[in-house]
Motif scaffolding. Structure first.
Motif, PDB file in Angstrom:
ATOM      1  N   MET A   1       0.852  -1.183   0.000  1.00  0.00           N
ATOM      2  CA  MET A   1       0.000   0.000   0.000  1.00  0.00           C
ATOM      3  C   MET A   1       0.893   1.241   0.000  1.00  0.00           C
ATOM      4  O   MET A   1       1.849   1.323   0.759  1.00  0.00           O
ATOM      5  CB  MET A   1      -0.897  -0.017   1.243  1.00  0.00           C
ATOM      6  CG  MET A   1      -1.759   1.215   1.394  1.00  0.00           C
ATOM      7  SD  MET A   1      -2.884   1.168   2.823  1.00  0.00           S
ATOM      8  CE  MET A   1      -4.199   0.158   2.185  1.00  0.00           C
ATOM      9  N   ALA A   6      -2.402   5.027   2.603  1.00  0.00           N
ATOM     10  CA  ALA A   6      -2.428   4.679   4.020  1.00  0.00           C
ATOM     11  C   ALA A   6      -2.709   5.893   4.905  1.00  0.00           C
ATOM     12  O   ALA A   6      -3.260   5.754   6.001  1.00  0.00           O
ATOM     13  CB  ALA A   6      -1.098   4.036   4.427  1.00  0.00           C
ATOM     14  N   ASN A  42      -8.097  -1.525   4.075  1.00  0.00           N
ATOM     15  CA  ASN A  42      -7.575  -2.517   4.999  1.00  0.00           C
ATOM     16  C   ASN A  42      -6.743  -1.769   6.045  1.00  0.00           C
ATOM     17  O   ASN A  42      -5.612  -1.361   5.788  1.00  0.00           O
ATOM     18  CB  ASN A  42      -6.720  -3.534   4.237  1.00  0.00           C
ATOM     19  CG  ASN A  42      -6.207  -4.638   5.130  1.00  0.00           C
ATOM     20  OD1 ASN A  42      -5.907  -4.431   6.310  1.00  0.00           O
ATOM     21  ND2 ASN A  42      -6.086  -5.827   4.570  1.00  0.00           N
ATOM     22  N   LYS A  44      -5.290  -2.646   8.881  1.00  0.00           N
ATOM     23  CA  LYS A  44      -4.035  -3.265   9.337  1.00  0.00           C
ATOM     24  C   LYS A  44      -2.937  -3.113   8.288  1.00  0.00           C
ATOM     25  O   LYS A  44      -1.788  -2.852   8.618  1.00  0.00           O
ATOM     26  CB  LYS A  44      -4.264  -4.725   9.693  1.00  0.00           C
ATOM     27  CG  LYS A  44      -5.217  -4.859  10.867  1.00  0.00           C
ATOM     28  CD  LYS A  44      -4.768  -5.850  11.850  1.00  0.00           C
ATOM     29  CE  LYS A  44      -5.823  -5.947  12.932  1.00  0.00           C
ATOM     30  NZ  LYS A  44      -5.290  -6.062  14.226  1.00  0.00           N
ATOM     31  N   GLU A  45      -3.287  -3.244   7.025  1.00  0.00           N
ATOM     32  CA  GLU A  45      -2.311  -3.060   5.962  1.00  0.00           C
ATOM     33  C   GLU A  45      -1.811  -1.608   5.957  1.00  0.00           C
ATOM     34  O   GLU A  45      -0.617  -1.351   5.796  1.00  0.00           O
ATOM     35  CB  GLU A  45      -2.926  -3.412   4.609  1.00  0.00           C
ATOM     36  CG  GLU A  45      -1.953  -3.338   3.460  1.00  0.00           C
ATOM     37  CD  GLU A  45      -2.613  -3.673   2.126  1.00  0.00           C
ATOM     38  OE1 GLU A  45      -2.097  -3.197   1.103  1.00  0.00           O
ATOM     39  OE2 GLU A  45      -3.623  -4.391   2.108  1.00  0.00           O
ATOM     40  N   ALA A  46      -2.721  -0.676   6.142  1.00  0.00           N
ATOM     41  CA  ALA A  46      -2.340   0.736   6.200  1.00  0.00           C
ATOM     42  C   ALA A  46      -1.417   0.993   7.391  1.00  0.00           C
ATOM     43  O   ALA A  46      -0.407   1.693   7.261  1.00  0.00           O
ATOM     44  CB  ALA A  46      -3.584   1.611   6.295  1.00  0.00           C
ATOM     45  N   ARG A  48       0.566  -1.157   8.873  1.00  0.00           N
ATOM     46  CA  ARG A  48       1.881  -1.767   8.602  1.00  0.00           C
ATOM     47  C   ARG A  48       2.718  -0.870   7.690  1.00  0.00           C
ATOM     48  O   ARG A  48       3.908  -0.698   7.895  1.00  0.00           O
ATOM     49  CB  ARG A  48       1.699  -3.147   7.985  1.00  0.00           C
ATOM     50  CG  ARG A  48       1.268  -4.197   8.974  1.00  0.00           C
ATOM     51  CD  ARG A  48       1.227  -5.595   8.356  1.00  0.00           C
ATOM     52  NE  ARG A  48       0.472  -6.479   9.200  1.00  0.00           N
ATOM     53  CZ  ARG A  48      -0.809  -6.800   9.037  1.00  0.00           C
ATOM     54  NH1 ARG A  48      -1.485  -6.334   8.014  1.00  0.00           N
ATOM     55  NH2 ARG A  48      -1.416  -7.615   9.877  1.00  0.00           N
ATOM     56  N   ALA A  49       2.084  -0.284   6.687  1.00  0.00           N
ATOM     57  CA  ALA A  49       2.797   0.616   5.777  1.00  0.00           C
ATOM     58  C   ALA A  49       3.284   1.853   6.517  1.00  0.00           C
ATOM     59  O   ALA A  49       4.425   2.306   6.317  1.00  0.00           O
ATOM     60  CB  ALA A  49       1.887   1.004   4.608  1.00  0.00           C
ATOM     61  N   GLU A  75      -9.646  -8.014  14.501  1.00  0.00           N
ATOM     62  CA  GLU A  75      -9.916  -7.784  13.079  1.00  0.00           C
ATOM     63  C   GLU A  75     -11.258  -7.119  12.845  1.00  0.00           C
ATOM     64  O   GLU A  75     -11.350  -6.116  12.179  1.00  0.00           O
ATOM     65  CB  GLU A  75      -9.879  -9.115  12.310  1.00  0.00           C
ATOM     66  CG  GLU A  75      -8.495  -9.590  11.992  1.00  0.00           C
ATOM     67  CD  GLU A  75      -7.733  -8.652  11.075  1.00  0.00           C
ATOM     68  OE1 GLU A  75      -8.333  -8.117  10.115  1.00  0.00           O
ATOM     69  OE2 GLU A  75      -6.557  -8.442  11.316  1.00  0.00           O
TER      70      GLU A  75
END
Length: 91
Positions: A1, A6, A42, A44-46, A48-49, A75
């Protein structure tokens, strides 16, 4: 991402630029950030980025800790309470 996806409003980026920012201020900015994400994003993906981009460079910054805590959230949080929780069989 991509970072722009993000952090669409640049809230996290700006939090790292504020000298002397407190944990409470970071939490408030984090809530604003979460609300600014698109519904289908997402989270969590954001996170992490953002941690990879900002948090790794400044692990002691209060926002880094707030984002790490955000990764530990469930989640799909479920609403607890309301009439259904008080009355068995209620829908």
């Amino acid at each position: 991402m991509r970072i722009e996806e993000a952090d669409p409003k640049g809230l996290i980026r700006e939090s790292y630029r504020i000298e002397g920012i407190t944990l409470g201020e970071c939490r408030s900015i984090f809530v604003d950030w979460a609300l600014s994400l698109p519904v289908d994003a997402n989270t969590k993906e954001a996170l992490r980025a953002l941690i990879a981009h900002y948090g790794m460079a400044e692990p002691d910054h209060p926002m880094s800790g707030v984002m790490e805590q955000g990764l530990m959230a469930p989640e799909n949080p479920k609403r607890k309470g309301g009439r259904a929780a008080r009355v068995q069989g209620a829908v």
